[in-house]
Design an enzyme around this catalytic site. Sequence first.
Site, PDB file in Angstrom:
ATOM      1  N   ARG A 100      -6.784  -3.220   3.231  1.00  0.00           N
ATOM      2  CA  ARG A 100      -5.626  -3.589   2.400  1.00  0.00           C
ATOM      3  C   ARG A 100      -6.168  -3.988   1.039  1.00  0.00           C
ATOM      4  O   ARG A 100      -6.962  -4.927   0.932  1.00  0.00           O
ATOM      5  CB  ARG A 100      -4.831  -4.724   3.029  1.00  0.00           C
ATOM      6  CG  ARG A 100      -3.807  -5.330   2.082  1.00  0.00           C
ATOM      7  CD  ARG A 100      -2.804  -6.235   2.752  1.00  0.00           C
ATOM      8  NE  ARG A 100      -1.834  -5.496   3.516  1.00  0.00           N
ATOM      9  CZ  ARG A 100      -0.621  -5.958   3.853  1.00  0.00           C
ATOM     10  NH1 ARG A 100      -0.239  -7.158   3.479  1.00  0.00           N
ATOM     11  NH2 ARG A 100       0.201  -5.213   4.555  1.00  0.00           N
ATOM     12  N   HIS A 127       2.017   2.591   1.659  1.00  0.00           N
ATOM     13  CA  HIS A 127       1.913   1.744   2.852  1.00  0.00           C
ATOM     14  C   HIS A 127       2.271   2.606   4.082  1.00  0.00           C
ATOM     15  O   HIS A 127       3.301   2.402   4.724  1.00  0.00           O
ATOM     16  CB  HIS A 127       2.866   0.553   2.717  1.00  0.00           C
ATOM     17  CG  HIS A 127       2.624  -0.560   3.683  1.00  0.00           C
ATOM     18  ND1 HIS A 127       1.574  -0.578   4.584  1.00  0.00           N
ATOM     19  CD2 HIS A 127       3.320  -1.709   3.913  1.00  0.00           C
ATOM     20  CE1 HIS A 127       1.634  -1.687   5.298  1.00  0.00           C
ATOM     21  NE2 HIS A 127       2.678  -2.385   4.921  1.00  0.00           N
ATOM     22  N   GLN A 130       3.343   1.275   7.658  1.00  0.00           N
ATOM     23  CA  GLN A 130       4.713   0.744   7.704  1.00  0.00           C
ATOM     24  C   GLN A 130       5.727   1.863   7.931  1.00  0.00           C
ATOM     25  O   GLN A 130       6.623   1.751   8.776  1.00  0.00           O
ATOM     26  CB  GLN A 130       5.016   0.022   6.378  1.00  0.00           C
ATOM     27  CG  GLN A 130       6.408  -0.564   6.322  1.00  0.00           C
ATOM     28  CD  GLN A 130       6.556  -1.746   7.268  1.00  0.00           C
ATOM     29  OE1 GLN A 130       5.774  -2.668   7.231  1.00  0.00           O
ATOM     30  NE2 GLN A 130       7.566  -1.700   8.132  1.00  0.00           N
ATOM     31  N   ASP A 228      12.895  -3.664  -0.010  1.00  0.00           N
ATOM     32  CA  ASP A 228      11.611  -4.364   0.026  1.00  0.00           C
ATOM     33  C   ASP A 228      11.686  -5.451  -1.042  1.00  0.00           C
ATOM     34  O   ASP A 228      12.612  -5.466  -1.866  1.00  0.00           O
ATOM     35  CB  ASP A 228      10.473  -3.359  -0.275  1.00  0.00           C
ATOM     36  CG  ASP A 228       9.078  -3.962  -0.129  1.00  0.00           C
ATOM     37  OD1 ASP A 228       8.950  -5.109   0.341  1.00  0.00           O
ATOM     38  OD2 ASP A 228       8.099  -3.280  -0.517  1.00  0.00           O
ATOM     39  N   CYS A 268      10.654  -3.957   5.382  1.00  0.00           N
ATOM     40  CA  CYS A 268       9.291  -4.035   5.925  1.00  0.00           C
ATOM     41  C   CYS A 268       8.864  -5.473   6.203  1.00  0.00           C
ATOM     42  O   CYS A 268       7.964  -5.699   7.000  1.00  0.00           O
ATOM     43  CB  CYS A 268       8.315  -3.367   4.970  1.00  0.00           C
ATOM     44  SG  CYS A 268       8.372  -4.066   3.309  1.00  0.00           S
ATOM     45  N   ARG A 296       4.878  -1.869  14.470  1.00  0.00           N
ATOM     46  CA  ARG A 296       3.601  -1.741  13.767  1.00  0.00           C
ATOM     47  C   ARG A 296       2.458  -1.713  14.784  1.00  0.00           C
ATOM     48  O   ARG A 296       1.513  -0.924  14.665  1.00  0.00           O
ATOM     49  CB  ARG A 296       3.395  -2.922  12.799  1.00  0.00           C
ATOM     50  CG  ARG A 296       4.410  -3.026  11.659  1.00  0.00           C
ATOM     51  CD  ARG A 296       4.216  -1.911  10.647  1.00  0.00           C
ATOM     52  NE  ARG A 296       2.863  -1.904  10.136  1.00  0.00           N
ATOM     53  CZ  ARG A 296       2.408  -2.690   9.140  1.00  0.00           C
ATOM     54  NH1 ARG A 296       3.231  -3.539   8.547  1.00  0.00           N
ATOM     55  NH2 ARG A 296       1.167  -2.598   8.714  1.00  0.00           N
TER      56      ARG A 296
HETATM   57  N1  NVA Z   1       5.829  -4.044  -1.545  1.00  0.00           N
HETATM   58  C1  NVA Z   1       5.310  -5.199  -0.827  1.00  0.00           C
HETATM   59  C2  NVA Z   1       5.113  -4.853   0.606  1.00  0.00           C
HETATM   60  C3  NVA Z   1       4.623  -5.984   1.465  1.00  0.00           C
HETATM   61  C4  NVA Z   1       4.431  -5.581   2.894  1.00  0.00           C
HETATM   62  C5  NVA Z   1       4.010  -5.638  -1.472  1.00  0.00           C
HETATM   63  O1  NVA Z   1       3.190  -4.787  -1.811  1.00  0.00           O
HETATM   64  O2  NVA Z   1       3.808  -6.847  -1.642  1.00  0.00           O
HETATM   65  N1   CP Z   2       5.145  -5.383   6.279  1.00  0.00           N
HETATM   66  C1   CP Z   2       3.894  -5.853   6.110  1.00  0.00           C
HETATM   67  O1   CP Z   2       2.968  -5.109   5.844  1.00  0.00           O
HETATM   68  O2   CP Z   2       3.771  -7.201   6.258  1.00  0.00           O
HETATM   69  P1   CP Z   2       2.467  -8.071   5.953  1.00  0.00           P
HETATM   70  O3   CP Z   2       2.291  -8.116   4.464  1.00  0.00           O
HETATM   71  O4   CP Z   2       2.802  -9.410   6.533  1.00  0.00           O
HETATM   72  O5   CP Z   2       1.292  -7.453   6.618  1.00  0.00           O
END
Ligand code: NVA
Ligand code: CP
Length: 310
Positions: A100, A127, A130, A228, A268, A296
């Site tokens: 990540r 992502h 997801q 989101d 998500c 997930r």
């Molecule tokens: N768009 C959000 C998704 C979190 C799972 C982010 O990148 O923070």
């Molecule tokens: N949806 C998702 O990826 O959540 P987290 O940021 O908690 O991993």
Amino acid sequence: MRHFLKETDFKYSELEGLFALAREFKTGRGRHATPLAGQTWAMIFSKSSTRTRVSFEVGIHELGGNPLFLNRNDIQLGRGETIADTARVLSRYVHGLVVRTFDHAEVEQLAAQGTIPVINALTDLLHPCQIFADAFTLAERWGRDGNLVGSLRGRKIAFVGDRGCNVANSWIMGANLFGMKISLAGPPGFDAAPEFDQLLAREGFAGGYEFTTDPYEAVRDADVVYTDVWVSMGKEEETAERIRVMSPFTVTPELLAAAKPDAFFMHCLPAHAGQEVTQTVLDSPRSIIFDEAENRLHIQKAIMATLARR
Ligand code: NVA
Ligand code: CP
């Protein structure tokens, strides 16, 4: 070496098998499978996470492997060691990487320089874990054994809010892969990064979405209404401006009611009730947000089982 950096790293013809495997894990039929037995999978995270971190750690453990969580700042990568050297070194110790990070190029470089499978656990661009979990969640409702993925074809998803974020981009890729229609609504000026449209074109999906600034137009005839957060990780400095311009795009009960009568609401998570969605919608019978979160685990186990080298 096989990686999962974007949705199209799986061919359409492979998806039914992938979803069927996730279903086996979910129903318990696959609970004795240990394709990661004797393996260690490292997880390098440069951003916060609840669902992704926990579902991967649990999933690796359930598949017989050992998860090794590495905060970027705790390893030399955070002090400037190159991605190439990190990839080469970790390839000598572990059997897979879950990453990540911010820059999507980083997961591509880790995949190119290492000799082990790399899974994208969220970048600024995409992502995919997801979206595969989301698609599996919908296929559980619309499909049946032998026709899970086919049940998505022709359905419409409406993405409302920050239409340039990683989850929106990944849903564009996913919708094109699954044969779904996608319409996005958001304020002008928050488009996806130019590299996303280039990627979409390379995958043969150029122009594979509709965009409008009218959320009611986007949700018309939609089978799914998705949103989101308005402020993704890394965008915190833009918080005030994003809340100001995105406030007409809250998913309210009225907006959800303008989609098909049996439309599902998806997010998500994490959610910010009162911003991108109301608490009423989050709690409504049409909301399937916690099934998405659960899935997930099951789909990522299927992905790892597919990518793992024996
Ligand atoms: N768009 C959000 C998704 C979190 C799972 C982010 O990148 O923070
Ligand atoms: N949806 C998702 O990826 O959540 P987290 O940021 O908690 O991993």
